[in-house]
Write a protein that holds these residues in place. Structure first.
Motif, PDB file in Angstrom:
ATOM      1  N   PRO A 211       0.796  -1.228   0.000  1.00  0.00           N
ATOM      2  CA  PRO A 211       0.000   0.000   0.000  1.00  0.00           C
ATOM      3  C   PRO A 211       0.829   1.278   0.000  1.00  0.00           C
ATOM      4  O   PRO A 211       0.465   2.242  -0.672  1.00  0.00           O
ATOM      5  CB  PRO A 211      -0.840  -0.131   1.270  1.00  0.00           C
ATOM      6  N   LEU A 212       1.920   1.334   0.751  1.00  0.00           N
ATOM      7  CA  LEU A 212       2.714   2.563   0.793  1.00  0.00           C
ATOM      8  C   LEU A 212       3.635   2.710  -0.408  1.00  0.00           C
ATOM      9  O   LEU A 212       4.186   3.777  -0.638  1.00  0.00           O
ATOM     10  CB  LEU A 212       3.534   2.625   2.088  1.00  0.00           C
ATOM     11  N   ARG A 213       3.852   1.630  -1.140  1.00  0.00           N
ATOM     12  CA  ARG A 213       4.509   1.661  -2.450  1.00  0.00           C
ATOM     13  C   ARG A 213       5.878   2.315  -2.425  1.00  0.00           C
ATOM     14  O   ARG A 213       6.239   3.091  -3.303  1.00  0.00           O
ATOM     15  CB  ARG A 213       3.597   2.325  -3.471  1.00  0.00           C
ATOM     16  N   VAL A 243       6.613  -3.658  10.227  1.00  0.00           N
ATOM     17  CA  VAL A 243       7.145  -2.406   9.665  1.00  0.00           C
ATOM     18  C   VAL A 243       7.472  -2.714   8.203  1.00  0.00           C
ATOM     19  O   VAL A 243       8.617  -2.881   7.804  1.00  0.00           O
ATOM     20  CB  VAL A 243       8.398  -1.928  10.430  1.00  0.00           C
ATOM     21  N   ASP A 244       6.410  -2.796   7.401  1.00  0.00           N
ATOM     22  CA  ASP A 244       6.562  -3.328   6.039  1.00  0.00           C
ATOM     23  C   ASP A 244       5.800  -2.526   4.991  1.00  0.00           C
ATOM     24  O   ASP A 244       5.591  -3.010   3.878  1.00  0.00           O
ATOM     25  CB  ASP A 244       6.090  -4.783   6.004  1.00  0.00           C
ATOM     26  N   GLY A 245       5.369  -1.318   5.342  1.00  0.00           N
ATOM     27  CA  GLY A 245       4.606  -0.529   4.381  1.00  0.00           C
ATOM     28  C   GLY A 245       3.257  -1.113   4.046  1.00  0.00           C
ATOM     29  O   GLY A 245       2.654  -0.767   3.030  1.00  0.00           O
ATOM     30  N   GLY A 246       2.778  -2.032   4.899  1.00  0.00           N
ATOM     31  CA  GLY A 246       1.496  -2.670   4.663  1.00  0.00           C
ATOM     32  C   GLY A 246       1.556  -3.865   3.723  1.00  0.00           C
ATOM     33  O   GLY A 246       0.523  -4.418   3.362  1.00  0.00           O
ATOM     34  N   TRP A 247       2.770  -4.292   3.357  1.00  0.00           N
ATOM     35  CA  TRP A 247       2.914  -5.340   2.348  1.00  0.00           C
ATOM     36  C   TRP A 247       2.192  -6.631   2.735  1.00  0.00           C
ATOM     37  O   TRP A 247       1.455  -7.201   1.934  1.00  0.00           O
ATOM     38  CB  TRP A 247       4.398  -5.630   2.107  1.00  0.00           C
ATOM     39  N   ALA A 248       2.382  -7.101   3.958  1.00  0.00           N
ATOM     40  CA  ALA A 248       1.773  -8.361   4.369  1.00  0.00           C
ATOM     41  C   ALA A 248       0.251  -8.273   4.415  1.00  0.00           C
ATOM     42  O   ALA A 248      -0.441  -9.279   4.278  1.00  0.00           O
ATOM     43  CB  ALA A 248       2.301  -8.784   5.739  1.00  0.00           C
ATOM     44  N   MET A 249      -0.259  -7.067   4.590  1.00  0.00           N
ATOM     45  CA  MET A 249      -1.704  -6.859   4.648  1.00  0.00           C
ATOM     46  C   MET A 249      -2.310  -6.721   3.262  1.00  0.00           C
ATOM     47  O   MET A 249      -3.409  -7.204   2.995  1.00  0.00           O
ATOM     48  CB  MET A 249      -2.010  -5.590   5.449  1.00  0.00           C
ATOM     49  N   GLY A 250      -1.602  -6.034   2.359  1.00  0.00           N
ATOM     50  CA  GLY A 250      -2.229  -5.608   1.116  1.00  0.00           C
ATOM     51  C   GLY A 250      -1.521  -6.029  -0.138  1.00  0.00           C
ATOM     52  O   GLY A 250      -1.272  -5.215  -1.027  1.00  0.00           O
ATOM     53  N   ARG A 251      -1.148  -7.288  -0.241  1.00  0.00           N
ATOM     54  CA  ARG A 251      -0.458  -7.755  -1.441  1.00  0.00           C
ATOM     55  C   ARG A 251      -1.444  -7.904  -2.596  1.00  0.00           C
ATOM     56  O   ARG A 251      -2.219  -8.845  -2.650  1.00  0.00           O
ATOM     57  CB  ARG A 251       0.237  -9.093  -1.158  1.00  0.00           C
ATOM     58  N   TYR A 252      -1.414  -6.962  -3.482  1.00  0.00           N
ATOM     59  CA  TYR A 252      -2.310  -7.002  -4.627  1.00  0.00           C
ATOM     60  C   TYR A 252      -1.673  -6.206  -5.765  1.00  0.00           C
ATOM     61  O   TYR A 252      -0.857  -5.314  -5.532  1.00  0.00           O
ATOM     62  CB  TYR A 252      -3.679  -6.427  -4.281  1.00  0.00           C
ATOM     63  N   PRO A 253      -1.988  -6.486  -7.023  1.00  0.00           N
ATOM     64  CA  PRO A 253      -1.356  -5.791  -8.154  1.00  0.00           C
ATOM     65  C   PRO A 253      -1.785  -4.333  -8.235  1.00  0.00           C
ATOM     66  O   PRO A 253      -2.899  -3.971  -7.868  1.00  0.00           O
ATOM     67  CB  PRO A 253      -1.817  -6.591  -9.370  1.00  0.00           C
ATOM     68  N   ALA A 258       5.863   1.473  -9.517  1.00  0.00           N
ATOM     69  CA  ALA A 258       6.307   1.907  -8.188  1.00  0.00           C
ATOM     70  C   ALA A 258       7.336   3.004  -8.312  1.00  0.00           C
ATOM     71  O   ALA A 258       8.067   3.086  -9.282  1.00  0.00           O
ATOM     72  CB  ALA A 258       6.882   0.724  -7.428  1.00  0.00           C
ATOM     73  N   ARG A 259       7.366   3.844  -7.275  1.00  0.00           N
ATOM     74  CA  ARG A 259       8.369   4.916  -7.253  1.00  0.00           C
ATOM     75  C   ARG A 259       9.754   4.311  -7.043  1.00  0.00           C
ATOM     76  O   ARG A 259       9.907   3.325  -6.343  1.00  0.00           O
ATOM     77  CB  ARG A 259       8.048   5.895  -6.137  1.00  0.00           C
TER      78      ARG A 259
END
Length: 259
Positions: A211-213, A243-253, A258-259
């Motif tokens: 999510p935080l990309r 502390v993962d930028g939401g990766w484990a929560m929101g893994r989706y294309p 990405a920046r």
């Protein structure tokens, strides 16, 4: 930059202190006024850290050395004050499925990522009693929470570290000793920087699907560690904070790059 004035004057041990998350943590804690015993086997990195950061006591050591707790005890005696905090940050990581991971490699993962933290935490809780309590923060991994491909030894050792966090938090909470963990996602350190830049698939999986990309920075993790060590987290124990930028929560294309 400061994050927790409540850490001023406290004495904290940080392992794996000479680079990456450890270096950022030492800098942040020292900036908050803490005295930091910085443990690492990188002599040049420790010397640079001590020269550039006030309040740092360097200790050249390998965390797998069974004699390290005794050396730390001697260091505490020379400083003349009890221990307030411990950050078990030192660790190793490599890929490999279970079939590709030999016994010796698995034992190395466990020795560095789990047994060293167990041994130092066991020492720390005894030392913290003299201060009337304290806080331990273990650096686990997002791989200790989610299933990760080709990471059998690393993931197993970090999952065990998260379990140890909960168990010790239960045992030592009545003595006012809080024990938590952080679970970093993809963090840009000297060990990962080249892979992040060169491996498109890594950017797609860990950045475009979060999510935080963006890729995390060592200071992102250091700030959470400082919070967990300080009084603001005085009613928090047994937790593993992602502390993962939401990766484990929101893994989706994502449609955008990405920046």
């Amino acid at each position: 930059m400061t994050s927790s004035p409540s850490l001023a004057g406290r004495l904290i041990i940080v392992t794996g202190a000479a680079s990456g998350i450890g270096e950022a943590t030492v800098g942040l804690l020292a900036g908050d006024g803490a005295r930091v015993i910085a443990v690492d086997r990188n002599e040049d990195g420790l010397a640079r850290l001590a020269a550039g950061t006030a309040g740092v006591v360097p200790l050249l050591a390998d965390v797998t050395d069974p004699a390290l707790p005794e050396r730390l005890s001697q260091t505490l005696q020379s400083i003349g004050r009890p221990l307030d905090g411990l950050v078990n940050n030192a660790g190793i990581g490599r890929g490999g499925m279970a079939e590709e991971t030999g016994d010796a490699e698995l034992e190395q993962f466990l020795a560095v990522n789990l047994v060293s933290a167990f041994r130092l935490s066991r020492f720390a809780v005894g030392a913290m009693r003299a201060a009337g309590g304290g806080a331990i923060v273990n650096v686990a991994s997002i791989y200790s929470i989610v299933g990760a491909t080709a990471s059998a030894g690393y993931s197993a050792s970090k999952a065990a570290l998260a379990g140890l966090t909960r168990q010790m938090a239960t045992d030592y909470g009545p003595e006012n000793i809080r024990i938590n963990a952080v679970a970093p996602g993809l963090i840009e350190t000297p060990l990962t920087r080249e892979r992040i830049a060169s491996e498109t698939w890594r950017r797609h999986i860990f950045i475009e699907q979060a999510p935080l990309r963006r890729v995390g920075q060592p200071i992102d993790v250091a700030r959470v560690i400082a919070f967990l060590l300080g009084d603001a987290a005085g009613f928090v124990t047994g937790e593993t904070v992602r502390v993962d930028g939401g990766w484990a929560m929101g893994r989706y294309p994502r449609p955008e790059a990405a920046r």
